[in-house]
Scaffold this motif. Structure first.
Motif, PDB file in Angstrom:
ATOM      1  N   LEU A 213      -5.814 -11.752 -14.204  1.00 39.95           N
ATOM      2  CA  LEU A 213      -6.478 -11.658 -12.903  1.00 39.95           C
ATOM      3  C   LEU A 213      -5.460 -11.461 -11.783  1.00 39.95           C
ATOM      4  N   LEU A 214      -4.408 -12.253 -11.859  1.00 36.08           N
ATOM      5  CA  LEU A 214      -3.349 -12.167 -10.851  1.00 36.08           C
ATOM      6  C   LEU A 214      -2.724 -10.772 -10.848  1.00 36.08           C
ATOM      7  N   THR A 215      -2.466 -10.272 -12.050  1.00 32.24           N
ATOM      8  CA  THR A 215      -1.827  -8.963 -12.174  1.00 32.24           C
ATOM      9  C   THR A 215      -2.722  -7.876 -11.593  1.00 32.24           C
ATOM     10  N   ILE A 216      -3.999  -7.913 -11.958  1.00 37.09           N
ATOM     11  CA  ILE A 216      -4.928  -6.899 -11.442  1.00 37.09           C
ATOM     12  C   ILE A 216      -4.966  -6.962  -9.920  1.00 37.09           C
ATOM     13  N   SER A 217      -5.074  -8.180  -9.420  1.00 40.49           N
ATOM     14  CA  SER A 217      -5.155  -8.357  -7.980  1.00 40.49           C
ATOM     15  C   SER A 217      -3.912  -7.780  -7.310  1.00 40.49           C
ATOM     16  N   PHE A 218      -2.766  -8.051  -7.895  1.00 40.61           N
ATOM     17  CA  PHE A 218      -1.511  -7.569  -7.326  1.00 40.61           C
ATOM     18  C   PHE A 218      -1.451  -6.044  -7.355  1.00 40.61           C
ATOM     19  N   ILE A 219      -1.777  -5.473  -8.505  1.00 39.10           N
ATOM     20  CA  ILE A 219      -1.716  -4.008  -8.630  1.00 39.10           C
ATOM     21  C   ILE A 219      -2.650  -3.350  -7.614  1.00 39.10           C
ATOM     22  N   VAL A 220      -3.867  -3.862  -7.539  1.00 44.20           N
ATOM     23  CA  VAL A 220      -4.837  -3.259  -6.623  1.00 44.20           C
ATOM     24  C   VAL A 220      -4.344  -3.337  -5.181  1.00 44.20           C
ATOM     25  N   ASN A 221      -3.782  -4.501  -4.825  1.00 41.61           N
ATOM     26  CA  ASN A 221      -3.299  -4.651  -3.454  1.00 41.61           C
ATOM     27  C   ASN A 221      -2.172  -3.688  -3.137  1.00 41.61           C
ATOM     28  N   VAL A 222      -1.222  -3.592  -4.058  1.00 39.80           N
ATOM     29  CA  VAL A 222      -0.101  -2.684  -3.833  1.00 39.80           C
ATOM     30  C   VAL A 222      -0.621  -1.247  -3.720  1.00 39.80           C
ATOM     31  N   ALA A 223      -1.548  -0.899  -4.607  1.00 35.77           N
ATOM     32  CA  ALA A 223      -2.089   0.460  -4.597  1.00 35.77           C
ATOM     33  C   ALA A 223      -2.792   0.754  -3.276  1.00 35.77           C
ATOM     34  N   MET A 224      -3.596  -0.216  -2.820  1.00 33.87           N
ATOM     35  CA  MET A 224      -4.328  -0.009  -1.564  1.00 33.87           C
ATOM     36  C   MET A 224      -3.356   0.197  -0.418  1.00 33.87           C
ATOM     37  N   LEU A 225      -2.313  -0.631  -0.420  1.00 35.04           N
ATOM     38  CA  LEU A 225      -1.327  -0.534   0.655  1.00 35.04           C
ATOM     39  C   LEU A 225      -0.666   0.834   0.682  1.00 35.04           C
ATOM     40  N   ARG A 226      -0.254   1.272  -0.487  1.00 36.77           N
ATOM     41  CA  ARG A 226       0.469   2.547  -0.553  1.00 36.77           C
ATOM     42  C   ARG A 226      -0.445   3.690  -0.135  1.00 36.77           C
ATOM     43  N   LEU A 227      -1.633   3.672  -0.720  1.00 38.57           N
ATOM     44  CA  LEU A 227      -2.601   4.735  -0.452  1.00 38.57           C
ATOM     45  C   LEU A 227      -2.880   4.842   1.039  1.00 38.57           C
ATOM     46  N   GLN A 228      -3.220   3.697   1.630  1.00 35.17           N
ATOM     47  CA  GLN A 228      -3.602   3.704   3.036  1.00 35.17           C
ATOM     48  C   GLN A 228      -2.403   4.018   3.903  1.00 35.17           C
ATOM     49  N   GLY A 229      -1.261   3.446   3.551  1.00 32.86           N
ATOM     50  CA  GLY A 229      -0.060   3.688   4.337  1.00 32.86           C
ATOM     51  C   GLY A 229       0.238   5.163   4.420  1.00 32.86           C
ATOM     52  N   LYS A 230       0.094   5.845   3.285  1.00 31.82           N
ATOM     53  CA  LYS A 230       0.407   7.269   3.272  1.00 31.82           C
ATOM     54  C   LYS A 230      -0.637   8.073   4.035  1.00 31.82           C
ATOM     55  N   ALA A 231      -1.879   7.767   3.760  1.00 31.76           N
ATOM     56  CA  ALA A 231      -2.942   8.594   4.333  1.00 31.76           C
ATOM     57  C   ALA A 231      -3.008   8.461   5.850  1.00 31.76           C
ATOM     58  N   LEU A 232      -2.666   7.270   6.339  1.00 37.58           N
ATOM     59  CA  LEU A 232      -2.919   7.023   7.749  1.00 37.58           C
ATOM     60  C   LEU A 232      -1.676   7.118   8.618  1.00 37.58           C
ATOM     61  N   ASP A 233      -0.518   7.142   7.991  1.00 37.76           N
ATOM     62  CA  ASP A 233       0.677   7.115   8.812  1.00 37.76           C
ATOM     63  C   ASP A 233       0.924   8.423   9.539  1.00 37.76           C
ATOM     64  N   GLN A 234       0.318   9.464   9.045  1.00 38.27           N
ATOM     65  CA  GLN A 234       0.568  10.766   9.689  1.00 38.27           C
ATOM     66  C   GLN A 234      -0.156  10.909  11.013  1.00 38.27           C
TER      67      GLN A 234
ATOM     68  N   MET C   1      10.841   0.994  10.572  1.00 44.49           N
ATOM     69  CA  MET C   1       9.622   1.450   9.896  1.00 44.49           C
ATOM     70  C   MET C   1       9.466   0.722   8.563  1.00 44.49           C
ATOM     71  N   PHE C   2      10.578   0.754   7.794  1.00 45.12           N
ATOM     72  CA  PHE C   2      10.534   0.118   6.479  1.00 45.12           C
ATOM     73  C   PHE C   2      10.352  -1.390   6.621  1.00 45.12           C
ATOM     74  N   LYS C   3      11.084  -1.935   7.579  1.00 40.33           N
ATOM     75  CA  LYS C   3      10.978  -3.375   7.817  1.00 40.33           C
ATOM     76  C   LYS C   3       9.538  -3.774   8.089  1.00 40.33           C
ATOM     77  N   ARG C   4       8.926  -2.963   8.884  1.00 41.60           N
ATOM     78  CA  ARG C   4       7.566  -3.263   9.266  1.00 41.60           C
ATOM     79  C   ARG C   4       6.641  -3.208   8.055  1.00 41.60           C
ATOM     80  N   PHE C   5       6.909  -2.209   7.235  1.00 40.66           N
ATOM     81  CA  PHE C   5       6.106  -2.044   6.029  1.00 40.66           C
ATOM     82  C   PHE C   5       6.218  -3.289   5.149  1.00 40.66           C
ATOM     83  N   VAL C   6       7.457  -3.753   5.007  1.00 39.67           N
ATOM     84  CA  VAL C   6       7.684  -4.934   4.177  1.00 39.67           C
ATOM     85  C   VAL C   6       6.985  -6.147   4.765  1.00 39.67           C
ATOM     86  N   SER C   7       7.134  -6.326   6.069  1.00 37.66           N
ATOM     87  CA  SER C   7       6.504  -7.507   6.671  1.00 37.66           C
ATOM     88  C   SER C   7       4.992  -7.407   6.591  1.00 37.66           C
ATOM     89  N   CYS C   8       4.524  -6.174   6.669  1.00 37.67           N
ATOM     90  CA  CYS C   8       3.091  -5.933   6.524  1.00 37.67           C
ATOM     91  C   CYS C   8       2.613  -6.404   5.157  1.00 37.67           C
TER      92      CYS C   8
END
Lengths: 234, 243, 332
Positions: A213-234, C1-8
């Motif tokens: 459960l912990l692993t799934i939760s962690f993976i999903v969170n990391v994935a969400m972060l990366r996905l959203q970070g990329k899509a929205l940072d532009q 930028m990276f720092k912020r990402f990490v703290s986020c």
């Protein structure tokens, strides 16, 4: 602890079918619930964050109550509604899920998680500068464009709202136990399975499930972060 | 000065029961810079938002390019709204790069070009910051980005709310130069709200004094600052407290 | 930028962590408090056990317990006895009825951990409880054999009943337990199983074994629930299930409309035992008080009380006293 870790690895790699089923049920219920509560919660949060209307304080107070509402009470409420003797169960309409199905679990999970999504989205929107919307209009934005820009501006908060919703759903146990019934190969999720294994006294299995459960939760969170970070940072 | 861009008549704006703006009449002409001065709370910013078609007046008449917009119909008329831009007192930048911020209005209009963005950055000394996120900017840089964001839209009318408040002389000079240039070379109509009477004097062809939401005097800037018609204007220019 | 990402990420993890913890903490509180023992306490006690195993008599361990108490293990403190028991005794209200008498007599607070028999014994095995009241005879014997308990006594028994809808669609009324189960399997009638290794589940499995059937298929629902929840589900689904009589009767009072279809079969008897946990498990175990509890619950007056429990409300005893002392007193 260590044994739990080893057991979980063994279980995962041997592709234990009961376990696979438990994980799939967990993911399916969580995914559907999160999707729907996001679709309800984000627009509601934006609306509450931006619009003024009579009774807004009351709605916000209700929302905050919902954010801290004990899941088991929600479970009980859904149970009573959907029970064969309950008001919705008696109607017998086909789109109303029966008790002890994943549908009933999804209903409970949505009620539990959408206030979190809406509440966090609302505070994210409220934290934006109150004049931002006027500035966007002044730059020639249509109302829809302005709304979208503000949502993107509040993205970190909105992302937190989704993640909070996810966390509340994936970790919920009382309500899903009550309305889902913890039925093997049908409504058993990781959390209810953990309760069951603990009750059986199989602590290492419970631990293994906990680690999964912990692993799934962690993976999903990391994935969400990366996905959203990329899509929205532009 | 011929054609009018704005024509205001008995315009009133109230918040609840408080009257913030009550003007008998005011005309803004095409191609001029009009400065609005007055003490804090005189209703300058509210008037600017009315001119920006961001709020509807409570009563009275407000014509924009000959069209009556006091009924609030302009908010829905995108084409009309896009004939003006407004720069707010605070920069209100988006959490994106400098370049993306400046391009924002163009992108809203479906314009994907970068030429205007580049030249606006060039003019306001922002080119080296193009890829920076706006959160790392200084106050002056942020204010310049905010102006550039409006400039690139090339609208006929530009409304500026305290564009140089709290800035150092270097930044003030950069912004004033850009404003003057837009007016002189592209004959933009500019309405400028400012606390700084010297700025009004430097930039505006005409200056108007607002007191308690009412127009005290509108005169050519030379007259306004040297031989005002109203004693309250004289007092305001002298730096006395005026009511 | 990276720092912020990490703290986020950090902030998000905290948020997720908090929300993730919130829900399970509420329901798994007992586990959480007992967790620290999982890693440390048993190790400390297991080492001496290997060398001093023959010492498993009561006197020395009692002394050990007495001297160790002030080191204040937060789970085990003097004046507090931890009883791990099955959900059935607790849910039926028997403990609420009995325990105040014990508490008053001995000036001790009894904390009841109400779980399945399997978990109860596991808790005992880890030394996280002082005394057990369980019903799973085979597992109890194995528990004693492994040296996890110091003493085991019969306490009482109740009986199981097979219940189902009043119209009995499978037609099992009046059959023996084994025949009824065979019939249910044959007609593929929906049957709910506890599926949680509890005493009731163990009993159910032993009946399936006697019937030489391995129940599988959609009709056999392994629910993984406690008895009360399972009865609620059976009511909702109008399905058959095996229940202990006490819990069943309690639920009938609150509106359960399923009826008893099979009862009285020898195979359905359900004996309860009381076990004192081996104090060598854990320095904090209240061995002295546990023994007092054991002797108290099998004593004739308390057995008499047990036999009276439920009479008033249901017109029948929910538990039949069964201790050696009681049987002797009855002249059996």
């Amino acid at each position: 602890m260590l044994k739990g870790l080893l057991d979980s690895i063994v279980l995962i790699f041997t592709g234990d079918s009961a376990l696979t089923n438990i994980i799939l049920v967990s993911l399916r219920v969580t995914g559907i619930s999160l999707l729907i509560s996001t679709l309800i919660g984000i627009p509601l949060g934006i609306f509450l964050g931006l619009k003024r209307f009579i009774g807004k304080r009351l709605v916000i107070a209700l929302l905050y109550t919902g954010m801290g509402f004990p899941p088991v009470v929600v479970g009980l409420f859904v149970y009573l509604m959907l029970s064969r003797a309950g008001p919705l169960g008696q109607l017998g309409w086909s789109f109303i899920p029966h008790l002890y199905t994943t549908g009933a679990m999804v209903v409970a999970q949505i009620i539990i998680s959408f206030p979190l999504v809406a509440g966090f989205t609302m505070s994210a929107v409220l934290s934006l500068d109150s004049q931002l919307r006027l500035q966007l209009h002044a730059l020639g934005a249509t109302p829809r464009q302005a709304l979208w820009t503000m949502l993107v501006e509040a993205r970190v908060g909105v992302l937190i709202s989704i993640i909070a919703g996810f966390g509340s759903i994936i970790s919920e146990v009382g309500a899903v136990m009550m309305v889902g019934g913890n039925i093997e190969n049908a409504t058993r999720t990781l959390t209810t399975a953990i309760v069951l294994e603990t009750r059986k006294g199989d602590f290492s299995m419970a631990m293994a499930l906990g680690i999964i459960l912990l692993t799934i939760s962690f993976i999903v969170n990391v994935a969400m972060l990366r996905l959203q970070g990329k899509a929205l940072d532009q | 000065m011929s054609e009018s861009v704005y024509q205001l008549n008995t315009l009133v704006k109230r918040y609840d029961s408080r009257t913030v703006v009550a003007l008998d009449s005011l005309t803004v002409y095409r191609g001029e810079i009009l400065a609005l001065v007055g003490p804090s709370g005189a209703g300058k910013s509210t008037l600017l938002r009315l001119l920006g078609l961001l709020e509807a007046p409570t009563s009275g008449s407000l014509q924009f390019f000959g069209r009556e917009v006091a009924n609030g119909s302009a908010q829905a008329d995108l084409e009309l709204r896009r004939r003006l831009t407004m720069v707010f007192q605070r920069p209100l930048l988006l959490n994106r790069s400098v370049q993306a911020n400046i391009a924002y209005g163009l992108r809203l209009r479906g314009d994907k070009s970068n030429g205007k963005v580049a030249s606006a950055m060039e003019q306001l000394g922002l080119s080296h910051l193009a890829r920076q996120n706006t959160r790392v900017l200084s106050g002056g840089e942020a204010q310049r980005v905010s102006l550039a964001r409006a400039m690139v839209l090339d609208t006929e009318v530009l409304l500026l709310d305290e564009p140089t408040a709290n800035l150092d002389p270097y930044n003030v000079n950069l912004i004033e130069t850009a404003v003057r240039k837009m007016n002189a070379e592209q004959s933009k109509t500019i309405v400028l709200v400012t606390h700084n009477i010297f700025q009004a004097h430097r930039l505006a062809q005409r200056t108007a004094l607002l007191l308690d939401g009412r127009l005290v005097e509108v005169s050519p800037s030379d007259v306004f600052f040297t031989a005002p018609a109203d004693p309250r204007t004289a007092a305001f220019v002298r730096g006395d407290m005026v009511y | 930028m990276f720092k912020r990402f990490v703290s986020c990420i950090c902030v998000l993890l905290m948020v997720v962590g908090m929300t993730a913890c919130a829900a399970p903490a509420a329901t798994e509180a007992p586990k959480a408090t007992e967790a620290p023992q999982a890693t440390e306490a048993p190790k400390a006690t297991e080492a001496p056990k290997a060398t001093e195993a023959p010492k498993a008599t009561e006197a020395p361990t009692e002394a050990a317990a007495a001297t160790e108490v002030p080191t204040a293990q937060f789970q085990h403190t003097a004046g507090r006895l931890i009883l791990a028991t099955t959900t059935s005794t607790y849910d039926s209200g028997l403990l609420d009825y009995l325990l105040p008498m014990f508490e008053e007599e001995y000036g001790v607070k009894v904390d009841v951990v109400s779980v399945g028999s399997g978990e109860a014994m596991k808790i005992g095995e880890r030394g996280d409880a002082d005394v057990l009241l369980v019903h799973s005879r085979k597992a109890e014997d194995a528990f004693m054999e492994a040296g996890n308990g110091t003493r085991r006594e019969d306490v009482m028994y109740n009986d199981f009943v097979i219940i189902g809808p009043a119209d009995d669609p499978a037609g099992i009324k009046g059959m023996t337990a084994v025949d009824a189960f065979k019939k249910l399997a044959e007609t593929q009638t929906e049957f709910l199983s506890r599926g949680d290794k509890s005493g009731t589940h163990t009993k159910e499995l032993s009946i399936w074994a006697s019937a030489e059937i391995t129940p599988t298929g959609d009709w056999y629902v392994s629910a993984g629930l406690g008895m009360g929840d399972l009865l609620t589900m059976a009511q909702e689904k109008q399905a058959y299930t095996l229940s202990d009589r006490a819990t069943y009767l309690t639920r009938v009072k609150s509106g359960l409309d399923l009826v008893v279809l099979v009862e009285g079969d020898k195979a359905l008897l359900n004996p309860y035992g009381v076990i004192t946990v081996n104090p060598e498990k854990n320095s904090g175990i209240q061995a002295d008080m546990a023994t007092k509890f054991l002797e108290w619950i099998i004593s004739v007056p308390v057995q008499q009380k047990i036999s009276e429990f439920g009479m008033e409300e249901y017109g029948q005893s929910l538990f039949i006293p069964d201790s050696t002392a009681w049987k002797a007193a009855q002249g059996q």
